[in-house]
Design an enzyme around this catalytic site. Structure first.
Site, PDB file in Angstrom:
ATOM      1  N   ARG A  99       0.918  -3.407   6.892  1.00  0.00           N
ATOM      2  CA  ARG A  99       1.817  -2.509   7.627  1.00  0.00           C
ATOM      3  C   ARG A  99       2.757  -3.177   8.614  1.00  0.00           C
ATOM      4  O   ARG A  99       3.900  -2.730   8.749  1.00  0.00           O
ATOM      5  CB  ARG A  99       0.986  -1.418   8.320  1.00  0.00           C
ATOM      6  N   ASP A 119     -19.210  -6.054 -11.808  1.00  0.00           N
ATOM      7  CA  ASP A 119     -19.806  -5.404 -12.972  1.00  0.00           C
ATOM      8  C   ASP A 119     -20.732  -6.407 -13.652  1.00  0.00           C
ATOM      9  O   ASP A 119     -20.902  -7.529 -13.164  1.00  0.00           O
ATOM     10  CB  ASP A 119     -18.696  -4.928 -13.927  1.00  0.00           C
ATOM     11  N   ILE A 120     -21.304  -6.022 -14.779  1.00  0.00           N
ATOM     12  CA  ILE A 120     -22.115  -6.984 -15.522  1.00  0.00           C
ATOM     13  C   ILE A 120     -21.209  -8.144 -15.950  1.00  0.00           C
ATOM     14  O   ILE A 120     -19.983  -7.971 -16.065  1.00  0.00           O
ATOM     15  CB  ILE A 120     -22.825  -6.326 -16.726  1.00  0.00           C
ATOM     16  N   ASP A 162       0.852  -1.191   0.000  1.00  0.00           N
ATOM     17  CA  ASP A 162       0.000   0.000   0.000  1.00  0.00           C
ATOM     18  C   ASP A 162       0.885   1.238   0.000  1.00  0.00           C
ATOM     19  O   ASP A 162       1.128   1.855   1.041  1.00  0.00           O
ATOM     20  CB  ASP A 162      -0.948  -0.017   1.207  1.00  0.00           C
ATOM     21  N   LYS A 170     -11.079  -6.500  -6.895  1.00  0.00           N
ATOM     22  CA  LYS A 170     -12.478  -6.728  -6.497  1.00  0.00           C
ATOM     23  C   LYS A 170     -13.458  -6.328  -7.598  1.00  0.00           C
ATOM     24  O   LYS A 170     -14.359  -5.514  -7.388  1.00  0.00           O
ATOM     25  CB  LYS A 170     -12.802  -5.974  -5.203  1.00  0.00           C
ATOM     26  N   PHE A 171     -13.302  -6.927  -8.766  1.00  0.00           N
ATOM     27  CA  PHE A 171     -14.174  -6.581  -9.891  1.00  0.00           C
ATOM     28  C   PHE A 171     -15.640  -6.857  -9.550  1.00  0.00           C
ATOM     29  O   PHE A 171     -15.974  -7.852  -8.909  1.00  0.00           O
ATOM     30  CB  PHE A 171     -13.784  -7.383 -11.138  1.00  0.00           C
ATOM     31  N   THR A 214     -18.481  -7.630 -18.774  1.00  0.00           N
ATOM     32  CA  THR A 214     -17.413  -6.687 -18.425  1.00  0.00           C
ATOM     33  C   THR A 214     -16.493  -7.258 -17.360  1.00  0.00           C
ATOM     34  O   THR A 214     -15.263  -7.160 -17.457  1.00  0.00           O
ATOM     35  CB  THR A 214     -18.035  -5.360 -17.932  1.00  0.00           C
TER      36      THR A 214
END
Length: 231
Positions: A211, A65-66, A11, A62-63, A69
């Site tokens: 971290r 969508d339809i 990160d 973390k997709f 896609t």
């Protein structure tokens, strides 16, 4: 290569700092997670830099969508050669099935495809706010079952749910667990947390740690210490 259980969450908002950290650790000791911020800033080229250094990469985007896609995004991740990619299970069975099917031509080289159940920062009040009148654990089980029925490899879940999920969904169903903090580490913004050894005992397969490793004075030593507790 050993099946490393630790996934270090990178990160950083600076690519040079991220690569300087990566160059201090051994690919045999962990895998690396690239999330939304770093991928948006630095793109596929950053993933290639990690691959060049010998690391397996979990592309944590973390997709959601339809189906058409979402599945094409999953295929793009496979083309990049990542080890693991994830989608939101709340996108539904058709979305997850399409994402699994698009990976079939890759055979044994395909990435692991993982569903995201309930984010570890969410409590019951957060679920109520989006119209779900149930405990986080109930929603996790519902979405994890849907993920398995869709043919995915496993889910992201908190360590507290791991033993329940292993019992219900089987030993082969992979559990990827964030919210892991070594003994003595700061809790940060994760609500449902556990130590590495306890998480593995509970049934987690892979542990996401950020971290406590990336901000350590000697990250290689911290990795060695944590891996030692898992042996």
């Amino acid at each position: 290569m050993n099946d490393q259980k630790i996934i270090v969450a990178l990160d950083y908002d600076n690519q040079a700092d991220a690569l300087a950290f990566v160059d201090r650790i051994d690919p045999a000791s962990c895998r690396l997670k690239v999330g939304k911020e770093m991928f948006t800033l630095f793109g596929p080229e950053f993933v290639r830099e990690l691959h060049k250094r010998g690391f397996s990469v979990f592309l944590d985007l973390k997709f959601h969508d339809i189906p058409n896609t979402c599945s094409k995004a999953v295929r793009a991740a496979a083309e990049m050669g990542v080890w693991m990619v994830n989608v939101h299970a709340s996108g539904g069975e058709r979305m997850m099935t399409a994402s699994r099917e698009i990976l079939e031509p890759y055979g044994k080289d395909r990435p692991l495809l993982i569903g995201v159940t309930v984010l570890t920062s969410m409590e019951q009040s957060d679920l109520a706010g989006i119209g779900l009148d149930l405990e986080p654990q109930q929603q996790v089980m519902r979405l994890a079952s849907l993920t398995k029925n869709s043919g995915l490899d496993g889910v992201v879940c908190s360590a507290q749910e791991a033993s329940l999920l292993k019992g219900a969904l089987g030993q082969e169903f992979k559990l990827v667990t964030p919210g892991i903090r070594p003994v003595g580490a700061d809790v940060g913004d994760q609500k449902r947390i556990m130590t590495p050894s306890k998480a593995i005992e509970s049934g987690s397969d892979y542990l996401v740690i950020g971290r406590p490793i990336t901000q350590a004075i000697d990250p290689a030593a911290v990795l060695a210490e944590i891996n030692g507790t898992l042996a």
